[in-house]
Scaffold this motif. Structure first.
Motif, PDB file in Angstrom:
ATOM      1  N   HIS A 138       0.842  -1.210   0.000  1.00 15.05           N
ATOM      2  CA  HIS A 138       0.000   0.000   0.000  1.00 15.05           C
ATOM      3  C   HIS A 138       0.875   1.256   0.000  1.00 15.05           C
ATOM      4  CE1 HIS A 138      -3.620   2.400   1.288  1.00 15.05           C
ATOM      5  NE2 HIS A 138      -2.646   3.195   1.711  1.00 15.05           N
ATOM      6  N   LEU A 139       1.895   1.259   0.854  1.00 10.35           N
ATOM      7  CA  LEU A 139       2.747   2.447   0.959  1.00 10.35           C
ATOM      8  C   LEU A 139       3.604   2.650  -0.284  1.00 10.35           C
ATOM      9  CD1 LEU A 139       3.939   2.515   4.673  1.00 10.35           C
ATOM     10  CD2 LEU A 139       2.649   4.269   3.463  1.00 10.35           C
ATOM     11  N   LYS A 140       3.924   1.569  -0.974  1.00 14.39           N
ATOM     12  CA  LYS A 140       4.700   1.731  -2.201  1.00 14.39           C
ATOM     13  C   LYS A 140       3.847   2.334  -3.310  1.00 14.39           C
ATOM     14  CE  LYS A 140       8.115  -1.902  -1.329  1.00 14.39           C
ATOM     15  NZ  LYS A 140       8.632  -3.235  -1.738  1.00 14.39           N
ATOM     16  N   GLU A 141       2.544   2.009  -3.292  1.00 14.63           N
ATOM     17  CA  GLU A 141       1.649   2.534  -4.321  1.00 14.63           C
ATOM     18  C   GLU A 141       1.096   3.908  -3.949  1.00 14.63           C
ATOM     19  OE1 GLU A 141      -1.415  -0.297  -4.942  1.00 14.63           O
ATOM     20  OE2 GLU A 141      -0.056  -1.920  -5.532  1.00 14.63           O
ATOM     21  N   LYS A 142       0.839   4.127  -2.669  1.00 14.53           N
ATOM     22  CA  LYS A 142       0.248   5.383  -2.191  1.00 14.53           C
ATOM     23  C   LYS A 142       1.119   5.959  -1.091  1.00 14.53           C
ATOM     24  CE  LYS A 142      -4.305   3.347  -3.043  1.00 14.53           C
ATOM     25  NZ  LYS A 142      -5.610   2.965  -2.453  1.00 14.53           N
ATOM     26  N   GLY A 162       7.581  -4.246  11.639  1.00 11.92           N
ATOM     27  CA  GLY A 162       7.293  -4.866  10.352  1.00 11.92           C
ATOM     28  C   GLY A 162       7.494  -3.931   9.189  1.00 11.92           C
ATOM     29  N   VAL A 163       6.794  -2.781   9.194  1.00 12.44           N
ATOM     30  CA  VAL A 163       6.822  -1.877   8.038  1.00 12.44           C
ATOM     31  C   VAL A 163       8.137  -1.107   7.963  1.00 12.44           C
ATOM     32  CG1 VAL A 163       5.724   0.137   7.002  1.00 12.44           C
ATOM     33  CG2 VAL A 163       4.319  -1.698   7.951  1.00 12.44           C
ATOM     34  N   LEU A 164       8.567  -0.489   9.067  1.00 13.67           N
ATOM     35  CA  LEU A 164       9.785   0.332   9.011  1.00 13.67           C
ATOM     36  C   LEU A 164      11.005  -0.465   8.531  1.00 13.67           C
ATOM     37  CD1 LEU A 164       9.520   2.681  12.135  1.00 13.67           C
ATOM     38  CD2 LEU A 164       9.221   3.253   9.727  1.00 13.67           C
ATOM     39  N   ARG A 271       6.128   9.862   2.864  1.00 12.17           N
ATOM     40  CA  ARG A 271       5.093   8.844   3.016  1.00 12.17           C
ATOM     41  C   ARG A 271       4.640   8.885   4.480  1.00 12.17           C
ATOM     42  NH1 ARG A 271       5.129   5.805  -1.629  1.00 12.17           N
ATOM     43  NH2 ARG A 271       7.089   5.956  -2.827  1.00 12.17           N
ATOM     44  N   VAL A 272       3.333   8.988   4.694  1.00 14.61           N
ATOM     45  CA  VAL A 272       2.777   9.206   6.034  1.00 14.61           C
ATOM     46  C   VAL A 272       1.941   7.999   6.438  1.00 14.61           C
ATOM     47  CG1 VAL A 272       1.287  10.652   7.468  1.00 14.61           C
ATOM     48  CG2 VAL A 272       2.751  11.701   5.721  1.00 14.61           C
ATOM     49  N   VAL A 273       2.200   7.490   7.641  1.00 17.76           N
ATOM     50  CA  VAL A 273       1.413   6.404   8.225  1.00 17.76           C
ATOM     51  C   VAL A 273       0.822   6.912   9.531  1.00 17.76           C
ATOM     52  CG1 VAL A 273       1.380   4.019   9.003  1.00 17.76           C
ATOM     53  CG2 VAL A 273       2.998   4.730   7.236  1.00 17.76           C
ATOM     54  N   ILE A 274      -0.487   6.776   9.661  1.00 20.45           N
ATOM     55  CA  ILE A 274      -1.196   7.182  10.879  1.00 20.45           C
ATOM     56  C   ILE A 274      -1.820   5.940  11.488  1.00 20.45           C
ATOM     57  CG2 ILE A 274      -3.143   8.500  11.790  1.00 20.45           C
ATOM     58  CD1 ILE A 274      -2.667  10.557   9.591  1.00 20.45           C
ATOM     59  N   ALA A 275      -1.522   5.662  12.757  1.00 14.64           N
ATOM     60  CA  ALA A 275      -2.116   4.520  13.470  1.00 14.64           C
ATOM     61  C   ALA A 275      -3.083   5.057  14.516  1.00 14.64           C
ATOM     62  CB  ALA A 275      -1.023   3.676  14.134  1.00 14.64           C
ATOM     63  N   VAL A 276      -4.338   4.615  14.426  1.00 14.58           N
ATOM     64  CA  VAL A 276      -5.376   5.166  15.307  1.00 14.58           C
ATOM     65  C   VAL A 276      -6.303   4.048  15.748  1.00 14.58           C
ATOM     66  CG1 VAL A 276      -6.831   5.783  13.338  1.00 14.58           C
ATOM     67  CG2 VAL A 276      -7.188   6.939  15.501  1.00 14.58           C
ATOM     68  N   ALA A 293      -9.499  11.880   2.356  1.00  7.07           N
ATOM     69  CA  ALA A 293      -8.449  10.903   2.038  1.00  7.07           C
ATOM     70  C   ALA A 293      -8.754   9.515   2.589  1.00  7.07           C
ATOM     71  CB  ALA A 293      -7.103  11.388   2.586  1.00  7.07           C
ATOM     72  N   LEU A 294      -9.642   9.410   3.552  1.00  9.86           N
ATOM     73  CA  LEU A 294      -9.875   8.138   4.228  1.00  9.86           C
ATOM     74  C   LEU A 294     -10.311   7.001   3.302  1.00  9.86           C
ATOM     75  CD1 LEU A 294     -11.519   8.969   7.680  1.00  9.86           C
ATOM     76  CD2 LEU A 294      -9.339   7.874   7.240  1.00  9.86           C
ATOM     77  N   PRO A 295     -11.248   7.234   2.353  1.00  9.69           N
ATOM     78  CA  PRO A 295     -11.724   6.096   1.545  1.00  9.69           C
ATOM     79  C   PRO A 295     -10.616   5.341   0.815  1.00  9.69           C
ATOM     80  CG  PRO A 295     -13.158   7.993   1.261  1.00  9.69           C
ATOM     81  CD  PRO A 295     -11.972   8.476   2.036  1.00  9.69           C
ATOM     82  N   HIS A 296      -9.539   6.038   0.447  1.00 11.56           N
ATOM     83  CA  HIS A 296      -8.464   5.410  -0.333  1.00 11.56           C
ATOM     84  C   HIS A 296      -7.235   5.089   0.522  1.00 11.56           C
ATOM     85  CE1 HIS A 296     -10.870   6.656  -3.747  1.00 11.56           C
ATOM     86  NE2 HIS A 296     -10.824   7.901  -3.316  1.00 11.56           N
ATOM     87  N   ALA A 297      -7.261   5.522   1.795  1.00 12.27           N
ATOM     88  CA  ALA A 297      -6.043   5.396   2.594  1.00 12.27           C
ATOM     89  C   ALA A 297      -6.197   4.478   3.788  1.00 12.27           C
ATOM     90  CB  ALA A 297      -5.588   6.787   3.082  1.00 12.27           C
ATOM     91  N   HIS A 298      -7.432   4.171   4.201  1.00  7.64           N
ATOM     92  CA  HIS A 298      -7.576   3.443   5.451  1.00  7.64           C
ATOM     93  C   HIS A 298      -7.402   1.938   5.238  1.00  7.64           C
ATOM     94  CE1 HIS A 298     -11.629   2.328   4.157  1.00  7.64           C
ATOM     95  NE2 HIS A 298     -11.705   1.522   5.197  1.00  7.64           N
ATOM     96  N   HIS A 299      -6.940   1.270   6.299  1.00  6.38           N
ATOM     97  CA  HIS A 299      -6.746  -0.177   6.269  1.00  6.38           C
ATOM     98  C   HIS A 299      -6.993  -0.698   7.684  1.00  6.38           C
ATOM     99  CE1 HIS A 299      -5.062  -4.153   5.686  1.00  6.38           C
ATOM    100  NE2 HIS A 299      -4.953  -3.909   4.404  1.00  6.38           N
ATOM    101  N   PRO A 300      -7.852  -1.724   7.842  1.00  7.17           N
ATOM    102  CA  PRO A 300      -8.139  -2.234   9.188  1.00  7.17           C
ATOM    103  C   PRO A 300      -7.117  -3.281   9.631  1.00  7.17           C
ATOM    104  CG  PRO A 300      -9.532  -3.324   7.595  1.00  7.17           C
ATOM    105  CD  PRO A 300      -8.695  -2.330   6.813  1.00  7.17           C
TER     106      PRO A 300
END
Length: 971
Positions: A138-142, A162-164, A271-276, A293-300
């Motif tokens: 996801h982060l590579k594409e967006k 994992g991601v970092l 590249r921005v990652v928000i954990a909430v 931005a949420l519809p295209h950026a969120h992931h559960p």
């Protein structure tokens, strides 16, 4: 051939004698090799061979392992070891603490406990490979990712471990927002850019595009220094802090705008990652910069599968050359599977099991000794608390309460506190050091915080503190913020408390305040006294002017009439404001001062009988029965069941279910405790005759108990449910002949309950495309309703052998969490995560229609119920409100009362009687009983009064109103 051993020293004393007896035991066992002994004893070869070397006395644990591997008598050898130890002590010979124990102390654990995995822990981070791969792609594409997940689902760990590490050539910047997210962001950027933090914050406040320019400047400096990084990966962890501890809405919006712009600008290098946390999803939709931005950026982030859990348990142990007992692996997987927020509890339980390992094996016995799944964390916290002196226990209570951010329509969260906010006394420093050592807190040079929010959920003592002091803590938290602001503005006197706020703050226990807060209050008291002296001087001057004004009396007569009228209006409005404020205050006071709160609420209603004072009176005079433990004197738990006559209550929690006599809800009487074999029941339900209790939960097992004699319940049946995932709810038909279980495996299973000792599976209902949660039978048993995370409600035909779907009700915008049939079976009431409850006409199935919407909740509607007579209904929610509705006209439901729970979220609701008596369960598992019959409440209100309201208390809550105690017979 077994390897020969070095001869023993004949003059070695008790050590040689003890070693000789061990060698003789080994010979009697056929001289097995030490490799074979190590395999059976789970200790290393070196540890076992040194036990029989005669150089030092081995520990009791090693001795018994040696004896067990050789088939000896452990009880006999305990006595032999103690005699040898006494002899060694008398001779001045050291007793080995066990070389392997020293290895344990020096070894690095393969599990991190409550703390999140960091980049340094990537080598022992397993089980989230699939999710990590998805997020990396996801982060590579967006360039923007918003990660939603329940507290404890592992968001922080998957990002940091994992991601970092998956972006080795990219520079990273990870931080939490704190109370001032722009300032925190400015400090981090300024440190990388070698700039002034104050100037960076001012620029970020004035222009969100500054973030993007600062990132480009930082990357340019790094490339000049020889770095190959041409992008910056920004991770904002615990993003919910912008709602829980940041009070400046403008700063919050500027912070979000800076992040989103930096990720979306055409020449972006960020590249921005928000954990909430997932329960803050609706809060995020209120931020203009983020909602688009949420519809295209969120992931559960969902719960881990059984295979992922096994990898997270076994592979870190294998990396450290440890083994995991198969029984332990099975138990841990069953305990954690399907439970949101279970990962920190799992990691902590594994860490405690590791510290109790036997040799190189992690065992089920060690797991149980640590306290089990939730018990490990509770046991660690209780051991820490029990080891403190009385004064240090009080200091621990003050410290932990300061580290919790109280939820506003959401669950409580942890709060990162600067050290300067804490008093630096010896008790506080000692408690902080011990709690950090126990891994309950994390502390760096400048801040302290709770290691994980799982501690807030699972440590019942902390939950009890929060329930007892919630109102006081809100007041104290506001005092802390005011003190910080006062100090930041160089002790500006305009910031000091005055009037009612000062009086309320003075009621706080002085020992609970820091020296800074006490100084702030003392300054406020001094300023108030000085203001009173100025008022008295002004009054004397006014009196001297009265004589001079007498000559103007005739001219002022006309004006006086208007002034009197205006004064009456002002007085009436002022009195009404005072009364309404006092009414609201009564709800806050009710948990700690029920007698005083009852009198304030009753006086407010009598002074101004209106909806708001009526609701606060009903809220204040609810029968609160809060208990932090299931074994206490008052009902507590997370799953309630009530018999049809409302006289018996079952409360399930963890591995136990407790039966209560509720004939008098003010004085519930404990009947019996049912041991659920550690099942962790998710739902319990009585059969209509009240003689049988049905329970099911996360272990995929259906249990039935005979409770016809509630003092001596007996287990009737225990059998697998056939579900492939945890059971969410159980429903029983009115005639008691059929039951239904819903599950996270997207199915409903029907059961023949004609013989409770031998329940029989009838059918499996499929059709939902998400977790099936609530289920309910109609009064005549002809239909069954089920609600699901797929946002639909299905009505099933129970008269048809195939149990076909009669109708699918669509209209909710989020998960369906609660269902209830009206007594006549013609109406269905549903509650949802979309903050609404809906009424549905199902009188002519398959035709159906939506009747009315009950939408007064500010958060998830967690429970719904119809009164036995069907004319009223009640809805409860995570926002802490209990709403009663008149549903006589189903198309126009009208609110009857809005009750407030001062303890926060309400999760379940049941009717106890037709007169409007309601039972609810809060997020902290305490039980409350409410009366919605106003006449009954007015008649019984003074029964709550122990001491009459004093004149001083009256003046504080009803300033300038004549003293009129509401219960004169008590004065």
């Amino acid at each position: 051939m077994p390897r020969g051993e070095r001869p023993l020293d004949p003059d070695g004393g008790p050590l040689s004698e003890f070693a000789a007896r061990l060698r003789k035991l080994r010979e009697q066992a056929g001289r097995p090799t030490y490799r074979d002994l190590a395999r059976n004893a789970h200790y290393s070869i070196a540890t076992l061979s040194s036990a029989a070397a005669g150089r030092q006395l081995p520990s009791l644990a090693v001795t018994l392992a040696y004896v067990r591997a050789c088939g000896g008598d452990e009880r006999e050898w305990k006595l032999i070891w103690r005699r040898a130890a006494d002899a060694c002590t008398a001779a001045g010979t050291s007793v080995d603490g066990d070389s392997e124990d020293r290895e344990k102390k020096g070894a690095r654990p393969p599990y991190v406990g409550l703390a999140a995995f960091g980049e340094a822990d990537a080598g022992v981070f397993f089980g989230r490979e699939k999710l990590t791969g998805t997020l990396v792609e996801h982060l590579k594409e967006k360039r923007l990712l918003v990660l939603f997940g329940a507290s404890g689902s592992g968001k922080s760990s998957v990002l940091r471990a994992g991601v970092l590490p998956a972006f080795p050539g990219v520079s990273s910047l990870a931080f939490t927002p704190g109370p001032h997210p722009l300032e925190e962001c400015a400090v981090r950027l300024a440190a990388r850019a070698d700039a002034d933090p104050g100037r960076v914050r001012a620029e970020l406040t004035a222009e969100p595009h500054t973030f993007h320019r600062m990132v480009r400047q930082i990357l340019a400096r790094q490339q000049e220094a020889g770095s190959a990084a041409d992008e910056l990966l920004v991770v904002v962890d615990q993003f919910e802090e912008v709602f829980t501890v940041c009070r400046d809405a403008r700063e919050r919006e500027r912070f979000v705008a800076s992040l989103v712009h930096a990720a979306q600008v055409p020449d972006s290098r960020t590249r921005v990652v928000i954990a909430v946390r997932s329960d803050f999803y609706t809060h995020c939709t209120r931020l203009p910069g983020l909602v688009d931005a949420l519809p295209h950026a969120h992931h559960p982030v969902g719960p881990m599968t059984a295979e992922e859990l096994r990898a997270a348990i076994v592979q870190p142990a294998a990396r450290s050359r440890l083994t995991v007992e198969s029984a332990l692996l099975t138990t841990l997987t069953a305990d954690a599977h399907g439970r949101p927020g279970a990962l920190p509890l799992l990691s902590h339980a594994l860490l405690e099991t590791w510290s109790r390992r036997r040799g190189n094996a992690l065992t089920l016995a060690g797991y149980r000794a640590a306290g089990g799944f939730e018990g490990a964390l509770t046991q660690t916290a209780e051991e820490f608390h029990r080891a403190l002196s009385d004064s240090r226990q009080r200091a621990a209570r003050r410290l932990f309460l300061r580290l919790v951010a109280l939820g506003e329509g959401t669950e409580d969260t942890k709060r990162r506190v600067p050290r300067q906010e804490l008093d630096g006394g010896p008790d506080t420093e000692f408690v902080l050091e011990q709690a950090t050592r126990a891994r309950l807190l994390t502390a760096d040079g400048d801040h302290v915080e709770i290691a994980h929010e799982a501690l807030i959920r699972c440590w019942s003592r902390l939950g009890g503190w929060l329930d007892e002091d919630r109102g006081q803590e809100r007041l104290q938290r506001a005092l802390t913020e005011a003190t910080t602001l006062w100090e930041s503005l160089d002790h500006d006197p305009d910031i000091l408390y005055r009037g009612v706020r000062l009086a309320a703050a003075q009621d706080l226990p002085r020992q609970a305040l820091t020296a800074r807060e006490r100084a702030f209050l003392d300054a406020g008291v001094s300023a108030a006294r000085e203001e009173e002296r100025r008022d008295r001087r002004r009054l004397r001057r006014l009196r001297r002017m009265v004589g001079a004004l007498a000559v103007l009396l005739v001219c002022a007569v006309a004006a006086v009439g208007f002034a009197v009228q205006a004064q009456d209006t002002i007085t009436r409005q002022r009195n009404e404001a005072v009364i309404l404020r006092a009414a609201d205050e009564s709800v806050r006071l009710s948990p700690q001062y029920p007698s005083l709160a009852a009198q304030i609420a009753l006086a407010a209603y009598r002074q101004a009988p209106q909806e708001r004072t009526r609701d606060t009176l009903l809220s204040t005079l609810s029968v609160a029965s809060a208990g932090p433990r299931l074994t206490g004197r008052t009902p507590a738990g997370h799953t309630p069941a009530v018999t049809a006559d409302g006289r018996m209550l079952a409360m399930a929690d963890s591995a136990y279910t407790v039966l209560w006599d509720m004939a008098d809800p003010r004085r519930p009487r404990r009947l019996a405790t049912i041991d659920g074999d550690g099942a962790g029941l998710n739902f319990v339900e009585f059969t209509p005759d009240g003689g049988t209790l049905i329970g099911a939960g996360g272990d995929h097992t259906l249990r039935l108990w005979d409770v016809s004699d509630p003092m001596h319940p007996t287990l009737l049946s225990k059998r697998p449910t056939g579900h492939s995932d945890a059971v969410y709810a159980v429903a029983v038909s009115r005639d008691g002949r059929m039951a239904a279980t819903s599950s996270y495996d997207d199915t409903v299973r029907l059961w023949d309950m004609t013989d409770p000792a031998r329940p029989r599976t009838l059918d499996t209902l499929t059709g939902h495309r998400g977790n099936v949660k609530p289920v309910a039978f109609s009064a005549d048993g002809t239909t069954l309703a089920s609600g699901s995370d797929d946002r639909t409600i299905r009505i099933w035909d129970m008269t048809h052998p195939q149990h076909a779907t009669l109708a699918v009700l669509k209209g909710h915008r989020h998960f369906v969490d609660a269902l209830a049939y009206s007594p006549d079976g013609r109406t269905l009431l549903s509650g949802s995560d979309d903050h609404t409850a809906k009424l549905w006409d199902i009188s002519a199935l398959p035709r159906h229609r939506e009747l009315g919407e009950l939408a007064r909740h500010a958060d998830i509607v967690a429970g719904v119920a119809f009164a036995p007579h069907g004319r009223t209904a009640v809805t409860v929610g995570v926002d802490g409100t209990v709403n009663a509705w008149d549903v006589t006209d189903r198309t126009r439901p009208a609110p009857l009362a809005v009750l407030t729970n001062p303890g926060g979220s309400v999760k379940e609701v049941r009717y106890l009687a037709a007169d409007g008596t309601i039972l609810t369960v809060t997020a902290h598992r305490s039980v409350q009983v409410w009366y919605t019959d106003l006449d009954r409440v007015l008649a019984d209100a003074c029964d709550r009064v122990r001491d009459p309201i004093s004149r001083a208390q009256w003046s504080r809550h009803f300033p300038r109103l004549d003293y009129a105690p509401p219960c004169p017979r008590h004065t």
